[in-house]
Design a protein around this motif. Structure first.
Motif, PDB file in Angstrom:
ATOM      1  N   GLU A   3      33.456  19.769  40.584  1.00  0.00           N
ATOM      2  CA  GLU A   3      33.199  18.446  40.018  1.00  0.00           C
ATOM      3  C   GLU A   3      32.895  18.574  38.519  1.00  0.00           C
ATOM      4  N   SER A   7      35.685  13.885  36.202  1.00  0.00           N
ATOM      5  CA  SER A   7      35.905  13.335  37.544  1.00  0.00           C
ATOM      6  C   SER A   7      35.076  12.075  37.728  1.00  0.00           C
ATOM      7  N   LYS A   8      33.854  12.113  37.252  1.00  0.00           N
ATOM      8  CA  LYS A   8      32.962  10.956  37.371  1.00  0.00           C
ATOM      9  C   LYS A   8      33.423   9.799  36.483  1.00  0.00           C
ATOM     10  N   ILE A  10      36.602   9.223  35.669  1.00  0.00           N
ATOM     11  CA  ILE A  10      37.785   8.685  36.349  1.00  0.00           C
ATOM     12  C   ILE A  10      37.374   7.730  37.462  1.00  0.00           C
ATOM     13  N   ARG A  11      36.326   8.089  38.214  1.00  0.00           N
ATOM     14  CA  ARG A  11      35.850   7.237  39.313  1.00  0.00           C
ATOM     15  C   ARG A  11      34.966   6.092  38.826  1.00  0.00           C
ATOM     16  N   LYS A  12      34.747   6.036  37.493  1.00  0.00           N
ATOM     17  CA  LYS A  12      33.926   4.990  36.859  1.00  0.00           C
ATOM     18  C   LYS A  12      32.457   5.063  37.295  1.00  0.00           C
ATOM     19  N   GLU A  13      32.007   6.270  37.635  1.00  0.00           N
ATOM     20  CA  GLU A  13      30.595   6.494  37.962  1.00  0.00           C
ATOM     21  C   GLU A  13      29.779   6.700  36.696  1.00  0.00           C
ATOM     22  N   GLU A  21      44.528   3.475  30.111  1.00  0.00           N
ATOM     23  CA  GLU A  21      44.471   3.987  31.474  1.00  0.00           C
ATOM     24  C   GLU A  21      45.683   3.491  32.239  1.00  0.00           C
ATOM     25  N   ASP A  23      48.054   4.891  36.120  1.00  0.00           N
ATOM     26  CA  ASP A  23      47.895   5.606  37.392  1.00  0.00           C
ATOM     27  C   ASP A  23      47.756   7.117  37.225  1.00  0.00           C
ATOM     28  N   LYS A  44      44.492  12.257  35.624  1.00  0.00           N
ATOM     29  CA  LYS A  44      43.615  11.876  36.727  1.00  0.00           C
ATOM     30  C   LYS A  44      43.670  12.912  37.846  1.00  0.00           C
ATOM     31  N   ARG A  45      44.816  13.578  37.981  1.00  0.00           N
ATOM     32  CA  ARG A  45      44.898  14.687  38.935  1.00  0.00           C
ATOM     33  C   ARG A  45      44.387  15.918  38.191  1.00  0.00           C
TER      34      ARG A  45
END
Length: 113
Positions: A3, A7-8, A10-13, A21, A23, A44-45
């Motif tokens: 992690e 990653s956070k 991208i997930r909007k955390e 932005e 896909d 994103k991958r």
């Protein structure tokens, strides 16, 4: 892959100043800018680094570079810009999720650090 802060994002955390932005990729302003315009472009991958990229990543890597050009135009970087990819600890990579730095609106020096 472990992690990462990306990653956070991208997930909007974690909030980020996202400038582009779709896909496949995300682009956002660096929180520690090294130029008047300093944007990070990430897939994103997750790919850990350029050293970990495989032939299967060819299309995504090309798409990342085309996204840099799109974001540079969007930001009005008509006089030029620099793209930096730090790879591995000795290359200055601090977040182990491949990312491209788009730097602009100032004269770049050579050699870079």
């Amino acid at each position: 892959m472990t992690e990462t802060i990306f990653s956070k994002i991208i997930r909007k955390e974690i909030p980020a100043d996202i400038v582009y932005e779709d896909d496949l990729v995300m682009a956002f302003r660096d929180v520690n800018p090294q130029a008047p315009v300093h944007i990070l472009i990430i897939p994103k991958r997750p790919i850990v680094s350029m050293a970990d990229a495989t032939p299967e990543d060819t299309e995504l890597l090309g798409y990342l570079l085309l996204t840099v050009a799109r974001v540079a135009a969007q930001e009005g970087l008509k006089e030029g810009y620099r793209i930096v990819i730090n790879t591995g600890k000795d290359g200055g990579q601090t977040v182990f999720h491949l990312h491209l730095h788009l730097l602009g609106q100032r004269m770049m020096t050579w050699p870079p650090g």
